[in-house]
Design an enzyme around this catalytic site. Structure first.
Site, PDB file in Angstrom:
ATOM      1  N   ARG A 239     -10.044 -11.731   2.412  1.00 17.11           N
ATOM      2  CA  ARG A 239     -10.876 -12.831   1.887  1.00 17.11           C
ATOM      3  C   ARG A 239     -10.124 -14.160   1.954  1.00 17.11           C
ATOM      4  O   ARG A 239     -10.730 -15.212   2.026  1.00 17.11           O
ATOM      5  CB  ARG A 239     -11.342 -12.478   0.466  1.00 17.11           C
ATOM      6  CG  ARG A 239     -10.237 -12.299  -0.526  1.00 17.11           C
ATOM      7  CD  ARG A 239     -10.683 -11.532  -1.758  1.00 17.11           C
ATOM      8  NE  ARG A 239     -10.745 -10.084  -1.545  1.00 17.11           N
ATOM      9  CZ  ARG A 239     -11.133  -9.211  -2.455  1.00 17.11           C
ATOM     10  NH1 ARG A 239     -11.520  -9.610  -3.654  1.00 17.11           N
ATOM     11  NH2 ARG A 239     -11.143  -7.919  -2.183  1.00 17.11           N
TER      12      ARG A 239
ATOM     13  N   LYS B 176       0.841  -1.196   0.000  1.00 16.45           N
ATOM     14  CA  LYS B 176       0.000   0.000   0.000  1.00 16.45           C
ATOM     15  C   LYS B 176       0.874   1.242   0.000  1.00 16.45           C
ATOM     16  O   LYS B 176       2.015   1.205   0.457  1.00 16.45           O
ATOM     17  CB  LYS B 176      -0.857   0.021   1.284  1.00 16.45           C
ATOM     18  CG  LYS B 176      -1.971  -0.996   1.332  1.00 16.45           C
ATOM     19  CD  LYS B 176      -2.740  -0.901   2.641  1.00 16.45           C
ATOM     20  CE  LYS B 176      -3.836  -1.923   2.733  1.00 16.45           C
ATOM     21  NZ  LYS B 176      -4.922  -1.768   1.748  1.00 16.45           N
TER      22      LYS B 176
HETATM   23  N1  BES Z   1      -8.016  -3.920   4.767  1.00 17.66           N
HETATM   24  C1  BES Z   1      -8.192  -3.529   3.430  1.00 17.66           C
HETATM   25  C2  BES Z   1      -9.498  -2.814   3.183  1.00 17.66           C
HETATM   26  C3  BES Z   1      -9.548  -1.366   3.598  1.00 17.66           C
HETATM   27  C4  BES Z   1      -8.883  -0.412   2.874  1.00 17.66           C
HETATM   28  C5  BES Z   1     -10.310  -0.989   4.657  1.00 17.66           C
HETATM   29  C6  BES Z   1      -8.979   0.918   3.257  1.00 17.66           C
HETATM   30  C7  BES Z   1     -10.415   0.348   5.026  1.00 17.66           C
HETATM   31  C8  BES Z   1      -9.744   1.289   4.334  1.00 17.66           C
HETATM   32  C9  BES Z   1      -8.184  -4.763   2.519  1.00 17.66           C
HETATM   33  O1  BES Z   1      -7.363  -5.794   2.918  1.00 17.66           O
HETATM   34  C10 BES Z   1      -7.692  -4.312   1.194  1.00 17.66           C
HETATM   35  O2  BES Z   1      -6.567  -3.942   1.092  1.00 17.66           O
HETATM   36  N2  BES Z   1      -8.558  -4.376   0.196  1.00 17.66           N
HETATM   37  C11 BES Z   1      -8.233  -3.927  -1.104  1.00 17.66           C
HETATM   38  C12 BES Z   1      -8.787  -4.944  -2.094  1.00 17.66           C
HETATM   39  C13 BES Z   1      -8.278  -4.764  -3.486  1.00 17.66           C
HETATM   40  C14 BES Z   1      -6.818  -5.131  -3.565  1.00 17.66           C
HETATM   41  C15 BES Z   1      -9.081  -5.638  -4.399  1.00 17.66           C
HETATM   42  C16 BES Z   1      -8.857  -2.564  -1.326  1.00 17.66           C
HETATM   43  O3  BES Z   1      -9.977  -2.329  -0.864  1.00 17.66           O
HETATM   44  O4  BES Z   1      -8.189  -1.735  -1.919  1.00 17.66           O
HETATM   45 MN    MN Z   2      -5.373  -5.570   2.197  1.00 18.63          MN
END
Ligand code: BES
Ligand code: MN
Ligand code: ZN
Length: 484
Positions: A337, A263
């Protein structure tokens, strides 16, 4: 913070010694002959107390009253949102006075959701996190006495509200702790500590155990970190063994860096909150411990860190889940997931009445619903109605999202049974469609709490959601009786 329910007698208010007496005045106010009524009537007439929700009049040491601050709070027509607004405004106004003893008087009998919101709002506005600060002075309020015209009618609702606060505050505490103070091992410790309460049993599995179970998806996420994973199994046994349990499954990513699909740096600290689903399961168990209802509940927590490392899972790697389905990990940041799918397969062994998973799963859900309502997904109409109702009664709101099969198209791949990500659009739904593949054996709902589990910005902090919603869902099940 200690809560107590009492009968409200307007003629006795003046004698009640406390730091703050919050008195809720609504449009339905009818003056009696007591000193309090006279005071309210004068204040309204003079316009010193505006008849609008959230408006208040803080009177310091009023003559003839034993309270240090008598705060008249207007709650408009007395709708639930008004009560919340009024209490929040009043509690913030007196915060600087650091009250220890607070009384909250209802002139009119509240209903259960109203009482609930009063109790949880007072807790919320007075909450203070201290664990990793050197100044350990927490909230000032020690004792809250809630006074209502008929206390007998509200005993059970009050107990539920107070238990909800214990659960919410446990979830907030663990959500707020930084990742180095809230590792998978720490979370397992919290679960084990809850096993001290009657009817609760806890087992904690480690890497070897989950390897034996074939949880290849959970293992794949955990591999990038030196911090050992934990798979936590909690049982609350309040009913006969033959009574099928509800299973709660919490996402417990104690830090989500994204892994190799790392990230950006900005706000990455907020990914310490990626275990708030797990924290909500712990919170629910804390509330169950207090209420001891006659139901069976299982809590499952899949906990690990998601970090890049020499052994980390790589984009394109294919892993085999406990269900036997193979998964192509196209994006290591879609890790929630992966840990959840193995927990969902593990849930089958309990022959559950229903399974709910709770996860800070997608940024897309934050875009869709913001911070007001959690998103939920289910193909079961009864479950949908029950979740919406529990959201309303607890004022921990949720909203149903779709599950059409067309949303799963993007998860197809030539290299495994399923990919862990689809395209950018409909991201909250495609995540739910991924999970749904692992839930064929029972009634299931998925709650995406990415937008509701914590607040960003100046008031950054965990909210304890959706403990309130889950608790009402579980307890209303008992009252509604068995479902077919
Ligand atoms: N924990 C995050 C989701 C999240 C992101 C929650 C920002 C709250 C704020 C999750 O593990 C994640 O990174 N999801 C990705 C999925 C994507 C790679 C398909 C997302 O939401 O960007
Ligand atoms: Mn994630
Ligand atoms: Zn995550």
């Amino acid at each position: 913070m200690n809560f107590e329910l009492r009968i409200f007698d307007p003629s006795l208010v003046s004698r009640e010694k406390c730091d703050v007496y919050l008195l809720l005045v609504s449009d339905a106010f009818q003056a009696g002959k007591d000193a309090l009524s006279v005071l309210i009537t004068k204040a309204l007439k003079a316009g010193d107390l505006e008849a609008k929700s959230g408006k208040l009049l803080d009177i310091y040491r009023p003559i003839g009253f034993a309270a240090t601050h008598l705060v008249l709070v207007h709650v408009g027509q007395g709708a639930i949102a008004d009560v919340r607004k009024g209490i929040a405004a009043a509690a913030s106004a007196v915060k600087a006075a650091k009250p220890r003893q607070v009384r909250l008087g209802f002139l009119q009998q509240p209903d259960a959701p109203m009482l609930r919101v009063a109790v949880t709002t007072l807790a919320e506005v007075s909450y203070a996190y201290t664990t990793t600060k050197s100044d350990k002075q927490g909230r000032s309020i020690q004792q809250v006495t809630v006074a209502v015209p008929d206390d007998k009618a509200l005993g059970a609702s009050f107990a539920r509200a107070v238990a909800a606060v214990s659960g919410i505050e446990l979830a907030k505490e663990w959500g707020n702790r930084p990742a180095n103070y809230a590792t998978p091992t720490h979370l397992a410790g919290v679960a084990k500590a809850l096993a001290k309460f009657s009817r609760i049993k806890v087992d904690v599995l480690g890497q070897k155990d989950v390897s034996k179970l074939g949880m290849g998806a959970l293992l794949a996420v955990a591999k990038g970190s030196d911090e050992p994973l934990r798979f936590i199994v909690m049982r609350y046994n309040g009913a006969a063994k033959s009574d099928a349990p509800v299973v709660l499954v919490g996402k417990g990513i104690t830090f989500d860096s994204g892994g190799i699909s790392i990230k950006p740096a900005a706000e990455m600290d907020e990914m310490k909150y990626d275990m708030c689903g797990a924290a909500s399961v712990l919170g629910v168990f804390r509330a169950l411990a207090e209420l001891q209802p006659d139901i069976n509940v299982v809590g499952l927590i899949a906990a690990c860190e998601n970090l890049p490392g020499g052994r980390a899972v790589k984009p394109g790697d294919v892993v085999t889940s406990m269900s036997g389905q193979t998964i192509e990990v196209l994006n290591t940041d879609a890790e929630g997931r992966l840990v959840l799918c193995d927990a969902l397969t593990y849930a089958e062994r309990f022959k559950p009445k229903a399974v709910l998973d709770i996860a800070t799963l997608t940024g897309a859900c934050v875009v869709a619903l913001g911070a007001v309502r959690s998103g939920f997904f289910t193909a079961d109409a009864q479950l949908s109605a029950a979740l919406l109702a529990a959201g309303e009664s607890s004022q921990d709101l949720c909203w149903q999202m779709p599950l059409d099969d067309e949303y799963a198209e993007g998860l197809k791949t030539s290299f495994a049974d399923v990919a862990n990500v689809a395209g950018r659009s409909g991201g909250a739904v495609t995540a739910a469609k991924f999970l749904q593949r692992f839930t064929a054996k029972y009634r299931w709902a998925h709650l995406d709490i990415a937008g509701t589990a914590w607040k960003s910005g100046a008031a950054k902090g965990a909210t304890g959601r959706p403990v309130g919603l889950l608790l009402d869902y579980l307890l209303d099940q008992v009252e509604a009786g068995p479902v077919d």
